[in-house]
Structures are given as structure tokens and as C-alpha cells.
Design a protein around this motif. Sequence first.
Motif, PDB file in Angstrom:
ATOM      1  N   LEU A  40       6.372   0.833  -9.768  1.00  0.00           N
ATOM      2  CA  LEU A  40       6.497   0.794  -8.307  1.00  0.00           C
ATOM      3  C   LEU A  40       7.496  -0.288  -7.870  1.00  0.00           C
ATOM      4  CD1 LEU A  40       5.430   1.716  -5.504  1.00  0.00           C
ATOM      5  CD2 LEU A  40       3.691  -0.085  -5.699  1.00  0.00           C
ATOM      6  N   LEU A  41       7.398  -1.450  -8.483  1.00  0.00           N
ATOM      7  CA  LEU A  41       8.266  -2.565  -8.081  1.00  0.00           C
ATOM      8  C   LEU A  41       9.742  -2.248  -8.347  1.00  0.00           C
ATOM      9  CD1 LEU A  41       5.923  -5.401  -9.406  1.00  0.00           C
ATOM     10  CD2 LEU A  41       6.397  -4.861  -7.001  1.00  0.00           C
ATOM     11  N   ARG A  42       9.992  -1.535  -9.417  1.00  0.00           N
ATOM     12  CA  ARG A  42      11.370  -1.137  -9.700  1.00  0.00           C
ATOM     13  C   ARG A  42      11.847  -0.128  -8.637  1.00  0.00           C
ATOM     14  NH1 ARG A  42      15.641   0.483  -9.866  1.00  0.00           N
ATOM     15  NH2 ARG A  42      17.045   1.269 -11.449  1.00  0.00           N
ATOM     16  N   ARG A  43      10.979   0.846  -8.332  1.00  0.00           N
ATOM     17  CA  ARG A  43      11.357   1.850  -7.320  1.00  0.00           C
ATOM     18  C   ARG A  43      11.639   1.205  -5.973  1.00  0.00           C
ATOM     19  NH1 ARG A  43       7.041   4.973  -8.711  1.00  0.00           N
ATOM     20  NH2 ARG A  43       6.033   4.878  -6.671  1.00  0.00           N
ATOM     21  N   LEU A  44      10.877   0.155  -5.653  1.00  0.00           N
ATOM     22  CA  LEU A  44      11.040  -0.505  -4.353  1.00  0.00           C
ATOM     23  C   LEU A  44      12.121  -1.592  -4.383  1.00  0.00           C
ATOM     24  CD1 LEU A  44       7.278  -0.853  -3.289  1.00  0.00           C
ATOM     25  CD2 LEU A  44       8.929   0.900  -2.598  1.00  0.00           C
ATOM     26  N   HIS A  45      12.787  -1.709  -5.509  1.00  0.00           N
ATOM     27  CA  HIS A  45      13.889  -2.669  -5.648  1.00  0.00           C
ATOM     28  C   HIS A  45      13.489  -4.118  -5.463  1.00  0.00           C
ATOM     29  CE1 HIS A  45      17.273   0.024  -6.390  1.00  0.00           C
ATOM     30  NE2 HIS A  45      16.498   0.890  -5.777  1.00  0.00           N
ATOM     31  N   PHE A  46      12.307  -4.472  -5.949  1.00  0.00           N
ATOM     32  CA  PHE A  46      12.000  -5.889  -6.079  1.00  0.00           C
ATOM     33  C   PHE A  46      12.908  -6.450  -7.180  1.00  0.00           C
ATOM     34  CE2 PHE A  46       8.408  -4.756  -3.615  1.00  0.00           C
ATOM     35  CZ  PHE A  46       7.852  -5.917  -3.117  1.00  0.00           C
ATOM     36  N   ARG A  47      13.077  -7.767  -7.221  1.00  0.00           N
ATOM     37  CA  ARG A  47      13.879  -8.387  -8.288  1.00  0.00           C
ATOM     38  C   ARG A  47      12.998  -8.479  -9.548  1.00  0.00           C
ATOM     39  NH1 ARG A  47      18.000 -12.405  -8.619  1.00  0.00           N
ATOM     40  NH2 ARG A  47      19.115 -11.394  -6.943  1.00  0.00           N
ATOM     41  N   ALA A  48      12.739  -7.321 -10.160  1.00  0.00           N
ATOM     42  CA  ALA A  48      11.827  -7.254 -11.309  1.00  0.00           C
ATOM     43  C   ALA A  48      12.583  -7.502 -12.606  1.00  0.00           C
ATOM     44  CB  ALA A  48      11.168  -5.879 -11.351  1.00  0.00           C
TER      45      ALA A  48
ATOM     46  N   SER B 177       0.848  -1.199   0.000  1.00  0.00           N
ATOM     47  CA  SER B 177       0.000   0.000   0.000  1.00  0.00           C
ATOM     48  C   SER B 177       0.879   1.244   0.000  1.00  0.00           C
ATOM     49  CB  SER B 177      -0.947  -0.002   1.197  1.00  0.00           C
ATOM     50  OG  SER B 177      -0.187   0.054   2.375  1.00  0.00           O
ATOM     51  N   VAL B 178       0.435   2.219  -0.782  1.00  0.00           N
ATOM     52  CA  VAL B 178       1.163   3.485  -0.852  1.00  0.00           C
ATOM     53  C   VAL B 178       0.205   4.566  -0.345  1.00  0.00           C
ATOM     54  CG1 VAL B 178       2.449   5.073  -2.328  1.00  0.00           C
ATOM     55  CG2 VAL B 178       2.393   2.637  -2.896  1.00  0.00           C
ATOM     56  N   ALA B 179       0.543   5.196   0.757  1.00  0.00           N
ATOM     57  CA  ALA B 179      -0.321   6.236   1.332  1.00  0.00           C
ATOM     58  C   ALA B 179      -0.231   7.507   0.497  1.00  0.00           C
ATOM     59  CB  ALA B 179       0.106   6.512   2.769  1.00  0.00           C
ATOM     60  N   ALA B 180      -1.197   8.398   0.707  1.00  0.00           N
ATOM     61  CA  ALA B 180      -1.239   9.647  -0.072  1.00  0.00           C
ATOM     62  C   ALA B 180       0.086  10.405   0.047  1.00  0.00           C
ATOM     63  CB  ALA B 180      -2.400  10.504   0.397  1.00  0.00           C
ATOM     64  N   GLY B 181       0.702  10.352   1.222  1.00  0.00           N
ATOM     65  CA  GLY B 181       1.973  11.061   1.422  1.00  0.00           C
ATOM     66  C   GLY B 181       3.164  10.320   0.834  1.00  0.00           C
ATOM     67  N   GLY B 182       2.924   9.164   0.228  1.00  0.00           N
ATOM     68  CA  GLY B 182       4.022   8.423  -0.409  1.00  0.00           C
ATOM     69  C   GLY B 182       4.590   7.311   0.453  1.00  0.00           C
ATOM     70  N   GLU B 183       4.114   7.202   1.697  1.00  0.00           N
ATOM     71  CA  GLU B 183       4.670   6.160   2.568  1.00  0.00           C
ATOM     72  C   GLU B 183       4.241   4.770   2.072  1.00  0.00           C
ATOM     73  OE1 GLU B 183       4.348   4.307   6.976  1.00  0.00           O
ATOM     74  OE2 GLU B 183       3.130   6.087   6.538  1.00  0.00           O
ATOM     75  N   VAL B 184       5.222   3.881   1.951  1.00  0.00           N
ATOM     76  CA  VAL B 184       4.945   2.551   1.401  1.00  0.00           C
ATOM     77  C   VAL B 184       4.932   1.524   2.519  1.00  0.00           C
ATOM     78  CG1 VAL B 184       5.857   0.759  -0.126  1.00  0.00           C
ATOM     79  CG2 VAL B 184       6.053   3.153  -0.792  1.00  0.00           C
ATOM     80  N   ARG B 185       3.919   0.646   2.477  1.00  0.00           N
ATOM     81  CA  ARG B 185       3.884  -0.462   3.453  1.00  0.00           C
ATOM     82  C   ARG B 185       3.778  -1.781   2.715  1.00  0.00           C
ATOM     83  NH1 ARG B 185       2.421   0.222   8.885  1.00  0.00           N
ATOM     84  NH2 ARG B 185       1.494  -1.851   8.785  1.00  0.00           N
ATOM     85  N   LEU B 186       4.668  -2.691   3.048  1.00  0.00           N
ATOM     86  CA  LEU B 186       4.618  -4.018   2.433  1.00  0.00           C
ATOM     87  C   LEU B 186       3.958  -4.985   3.395  1.00  0.00           C
ATOM     88  CD1 LEU B 186       8.211  -4.544   0.913  1.00  0.00           C
ATOM     89  CD2 LEU B 186       6.286  -3.270  -0.004  1.00  0.00           C
TER      90      LEU B 186
END
Length: 384
Positions: free
Chosen positions: A291-299, A245-254
Motif C-alpha cells: 500500500l505504501l508503495r502504491r501511495l508513493h510514500f518514501r518507502a 484507511s482504505v474504503a471498500a471501493g478503494g478510496e484512500v484517506r490519510l
Amino acid sequence: MEIKPLNSPTAEQIRRAPKALLHDHLDGGLRPGTVVDLARASGYGDLPETEPDRLGTWFREAADSGSLERYLETFTHTCAVMQTPDALFRVAAECAEDLAEDGVVYAEIRYAPEQHLEGGLTLEEVVAVVNEGFREGERLARESGRRIRVGALLTAMRHAARSLEIAELANRHRDSGVVGFDIAGAEAGYPPTRHLDAFEYLKRENNHFTIHAGEAFGLPSIWQALQWCGADRLGHGVRIVDDISVAAGGEVRLGRLAAYVRDKRVPLELCPTSNIQTGAVGSYADHPIGLLRRLHFRATVNTDNRLMSGTSMSREFERLTEAFGYSLDDLQWFTVNAMKSAFIPFDERLAMINDVIKPGYAELKSEWLFSQTATTSRSAPPES
Ligand SMILES: O=c1[nH]cnc2c1ncn2[C@@H]1O[C@H](CO)[C@@H](O)[C@H]1O
Ligand SMILES: [Zn+2]
């Protein structure tokens, strides 16, 4: 003099960039003209079009159905014309040639041997002749100054009941061109756990497998593929975003599953165009790969079915570059991710990364820098 940050590469640079492809179906990548030729040779009379360009358009439009089930119906025609040794050999050789021509230097190509038995071939014969075709395509590519290595992945169809047999087949051929195993076909209603015996067998044999999961069906499918079946990679896996989830302020929660996938560096075989066609994703710009690239998943970036999607690795990279402004560094990152995640031995992966991929991108980047410098000095006022 200010040098601009590396910006988007041109289509020509993308085509020349070395690319690695992990998810591409042999029966989804035929040239339209080859489908027409093979249908004529075998007397298959059910093709919806018999002129190659029109047939290519038909495949793209029929696959653009918004549903995985309808997308998969188009494979009836390609499988129908892939039932003889000559046909399988030609399709495999052309596949390797086409990929090499597109700048792909490493590819794992999958197909389901059980779908090619209608002409009387055995499973063993299918695997042997497809391997010969790949070797021939590699040779032809070498002759025209290109370099590609192709490994096969044997797929079992998830609605059928031959997965253990196909897993054993893959294991028997692991030293002769088959690098792993996969399951494919309609996802909803056919969970990967139906094929647990095949996966457990491969694990006991220290062999590798990927599972189509998280494409048409969400997190439970990904969870089963990883935590029950032990998949090394996820075919698509794109729905992992449902656990982010990505909050309005940009905070990401996995969530726990997304965190596991990222922490364990589980490779995601993402296929942007295919996802848009089956309705899994709305558009390139909306594709979770950003998003997955930004979060550095092995995409990783893949084609899935070049015929049904009218695509190639270069086109997938182009579309993503347009949507996300990717630079050569981003494309290199995806390529290195793919190569790290390949099923060939570690030292061979490393050699591909260090001897082929990195030097290839370095050359493109230095050309780019040179062209920027040349442009800037041309436009500078003459020295007095
Ligand atoms: O994106 C996909 N998801 C699930 N199954 C697929 C996809 N693309 C192709 N196939 C299935 O895999 C078989 C072997 O290559 C194809 O015949 C097709 O039925
Ligand atoms: Zn696929």
C-alpha cells in the motif's frame, strides 16, 4: 511483435541489481560460523548450538517469536562474542563483504557501542575498530571486483541512559565514517522522548538521526519521533498504516500524521521479514509496503537483522516480488528512495544514483528486453 510489460525479475537478476540498505544491525548480521569461531576464541560457553548451520537455524527460530522483546533476547549471544578489537574488526569486515557479494552498493550499518565494552574497550576504540573493519571489507570487495560504500550509524539503547554520550560520540566521528545516530531496543515503555537531549544536541550540530519507531508500538511513537524529536527517518515506521484507511471501493484517506509523513517525504526504513518475525505483520502479502508503495510514500526496503531473519537484501526483494509482482522498475524505485534518504552529502547521493544505480538497472532492463526479443523471434515462424 508485442513486447510484454517488464515483469518480475529472476533471483539472479535481483542479486546483480544494485541495492542500497539503510537499516541493518551489525550485531544482527554475523555469519553463523563466525559466531561459533568467536565464541570458541573468547571462551563464551553459552551458545545454544555450536555447529554453524544449526546455530543459524536456532537464531531464525528463536527470532520467530512473535514478540519484539523475545526477538531481542537473541542479541545476547552476538553481543557476547563482539567484545574485542579482533572480533569487532572481523564482524565489520565480513558485513561489508557479505553485502557487496549480495549486490549492495551502499549501506548504513548500525550498532550500539555501549554494548561492546565488556572486554575493556572504550567507546572511542569500538568506533575506530568497527570503522577499520568496514574499510577492510570495502577493500576486499573491491579486490573481488565489487563496489560498496559503508557508513556507520551509532545506536543508543532506548532502555539505557547513555544516548547523549553516544550522540556526542557520533558527532565527533562524523568526518570519519559515522554518518548518523539511532535509538533501538524495546519500544513499548521506552518512548523516544526519554532521549530528547540527545536529539536536540544533534539538531544543534546539524547532524542526522533516525529513530526506531512504529514497529512494535503504533502512531504515538511515530508522532513523538517526528514531532518531538525531529527524526530525519523512521526505523520501520510500518504502523503508519494505522493512520490510513482504505474504503471498500478503494478510496484512500490519510490521517494528519500519515499525510505529514507522505507530504514531507519522511523515509520509512521498512523491514518486511523482521516485521513478520516480531508479529507486527502477518505475511509478505499483507505487508503494508504494498500500500505504501502504491501511495508513493518514501518507502525503502531493508534487512534489519540478516542472521536472525536468515535474509539478505536480495531475499527481501525476492519475497516482495513474489508477493506484489514487482518489476525491475519497482526495485529501482525502492533503491533510489533509499539512496535519496541516505545520510551522506547530497552530491555523493546523486553520484550513486546517476553513476551506479540507474546504469545498473538500465543494463538489467536492456538484458531483459533483449531476451524477450530473442525468445519472440525464435518462436516466430520462419520468414518466407
Ligand atoms: O528491529 C529492531 N527493533 C528494535 N531494536 C532492535 C531491532 N533489531 C535490533 N535491535 C537492537 O539494536 C541493538 C543494536 O544493534 C541490538 O543489540 C538490538 O538489541
Ligand atoms: Zn532495527
